[in-house]
Scaffold this motif. Structure first.
Motif, short mmCIF file in Angstrom:
data_model
loop_
_atom_site.label_atom_id
_atom_site.label_comp_id
_atom_site.label_asym_id
_atom_site.label_seq_id
_atom_site.Cartn_x
_atom_site.Cartn_y
_atom_site.Cartn_z
N THR A 229 -71.53 -132.88 5.84
CA THR A 229 -72.41 -132.03 6.64
C THR A 229 -73.76 -131.78 5.95
O THR A 229 -74.66 -131.22 6.57
N GLY A 290 -64.96 -129.64 17.51
CA GLY A 290 -65.67 -129.44 16.25
C GLY A 290 -67.07 -130.02 16.29
O GLY A 290 -68.03 -129.40 15.80
N ILE A 294 -70.72 -127.61 16.28
CA ILE A 294 -71.76 -127.78 15.27
C ILE A 294 -73.07 -128.22 15.92
O ILE A 294 -74.15 -127.75 15.55
N GLN A 414 -61.35 -130.08 13.65
CA GLN A 414 -62.64 -129.40 13.58
C GLN A 414 -63.44 -129.84 12.36
O GLN A 414 -64.66 -130.00 12.42
N CYS A 415 -62.74 -130.04 11.23
CA CYS A 415 -63.43 -130.51 10.02
C CYS A 415 -64.02 -131.90 10.23
O CYS A 415 -65.16 -132.17 9.84
N ALA A 418 -67.10 -131.77 12.38
CA ALA A 418 -68.27 -131.33 11.62
C ALA A 418 -68.81 -132.46 10.74
O ALA A 418 -70.03 -132.63 10.60
#
Length: 464
Positions: A229, A290, A294, A414-415, A418
């Protein structure tokens, strides 16, 4: 209320006690949602208050996520050995006491340490929360109660930014943690009163090798996603290193589980194709969510020029859509095919995401809200039936493991979402990266639809 009425042959607890157990689980779920959503918006104030850099303060959020991710599978396994009641009360106690520590923190290091403890407590409760609901409710009501659980989470998600902003405008950031204390006490009293002991616990040796490998693999995956990220060649190299560690230890974990006498996560839980496909469908859908969660703040603030407060309000229709759809979807899943209902929900979700990806250059707020609302309705139609499908296709003795798998799919979906946005941000200009990200979310949802439709073939084969 039908949810708390008993019928001959019902499994679980009597009606009134079901309600108290549900209140305990859902109160804890609300605490975790509030904690995650409100803390992120308080990071600038925390940095100023503790004289810390913004980069270091980010670990107030990352420390929680990392410790939770590393212990989800461990607590799911411990629930079959120690019991749902013991693990849930342990997690609830740790989370509440760590909230006290967070509120009393006088340095960034102390706050991060308390957040790590909070993550451990949160993982203990989240990994088995759905399993507790299954143990206290009969199968005929499982979809309905999971729909209500999704309704609560959606409501909490909608309220959390507004509540957090209100608290921060009048009080200090410490109060964001302090509000967990009365909620934790209430949940503790309810849990001690009604959450049942497991009738037959497995007195088995603990798989320490599997626990270490799972913690390292899941933790490395979170670290890789976090590094992705950020921008810069060094961050990319760091992400690749963590990714390599995650892959290596993940493969080692599978190897150990296949040979362990009493594995941390019995791989035979995936022998049911309906369970496995529901888990993969959940992973793909949370990757999509996710990505969107973001990308949209960048779209609202950097491209359209809305303020942070207006951007938060533009998110509100999404959880409102979940609130409107989830309870009805849960009730329908108790009567009809959960796979069909969740597939319909995913299709609506995909349409909503495609509409968000096609937003005009100068979009009006009402237009954004309508498209976000459609996404929320679709996700609300999908989530509770799919969760029901996962839990109902695992045996009751494996429901703790199934609940842990559900939590892992949500966390890492979700990770990964991102991480995808981070990679695109480092390659393309911001406006282009945002729109590519939204179309990538559409593709991830289409993949989820394909996986979900595969379950329908399983239904036909079973019927034949």
């Amino acid at each position: 209320m039908a949810l708390f009425s008993s019928q001959p042959g019902d499994e679980g607890l009597p009606g009134f006690e079901r309600g108290l157990a549900m209140a305990a689980v859902m109160t804890m779920a609300a605490m975790v949602v509030f904690d995650g959503s409100m803390i992120n918006i308080a990071l600038p104030q925390i940095a100023r208050s503790l004289n810390a850099s913004v980069g270091a303060t980010v670990w107030v959020a990352n420390g929680y996520l990392l410790s939770a991710a590393m212990t989800l599978a461990i607590f799911a396994a411990l629930s079959s050995r120690l019991g749902f009641r013991s693990v849930f009360i342990f997690g609830l106690s740790v989370f509440t006491l760590a909230s006290v520590g967070c509120a009393l923190s006088t340095s960034l290091d102390m706050l991060i340490a308390m957040r790590v403890l909070q993550g451990i407590g949160g993982a203990a409760t989240l990994s088995i929360g759905p399993a507790i609901l299954r143990s206290v409710f009969p199968n005929r009501l499982l979809g309905r109660v999971l729909g209500l659980n999704a309704l609560l989470i959606g409501t909490s998600t909608a309220i959390a930014p507004i509540l957090g902003g209100t608290i921060l405008s009048t009080l200090s950031w410490q109060w964001l943690f302090a509000i967990n204390i009365p909620l934790g006490i209430i949940a503790m009293l309810l849990a001690l009163r009604v959450v049942p002991h497991n009738p037959a616990l497995k007195r088995e040796p603990f798989d320490y090798a599997g626990a270490v490998l799972s913690a390292v693999a899941l933790g490395a995956l979170v670290m890789a996603a976090d590094a992705f990220t950020h921008q810069g060649n060094s961050d990319l190299i760091t992400a690749l290193i963590y990714g390599g560690i995650a892959i290596f230890t993940g493969m080692a974990f599978v190897w150990v589980q296949r040979r362990a006498t009493k594995p941390l996560l019995p791989l035979n839980i995936f022998a049911s194709s309906r369970f496995s496909l529901a888990a993969l469908t959940s992973l793909a859908s949370f990757v999509s969510q996710g990505i969107t969660f973001i990308a949209l703040p960048f779209l609202f603030q950097s491209v359209y020029g809305y303020s942070a407060l207006v951007s938060a309000l533009l998110f509100t229709p999404w959880p409102i859509g979940i609130i409107l759809a989830a309870p009805h979807a849960g009730r329908l899943a108790d009567r009809y095919s959960a796979a069909i209902i969740s597939t319909i929900g995913l299709s609506i979700f995909a349409v909503g995401l495609a509409l968000l990806a096609m937003l005009p250059e100068h979009a009006q707020a009402w237009d954004i809200c309508l498209r976000s609302l459609l996404c929320g309705i679709g996700f609300g139609c999908f989530q509770s039936p799919n969760n029901r499908e996962m839990l109902s296709n695992a045996s009751r003795e494996n429901s703790g493991y199934a609940s842990g798998v559900l939590a892992i799919m949500r966390t890492f979906g979700q990770c990964l979402g991102a991480a995808f946005v981070g990679v695109l941000m480092s390659i393309y200009a911001q406006s282009s990266a945002i729109h590519i990200s939204l179309w990538l979310a559409v593709i991830a949802t289409v993949l989820a639809i394909v996986l979900s439709v595969s379950r329908l073939r399983g239904y036909k084969l079973a019927a034949g």
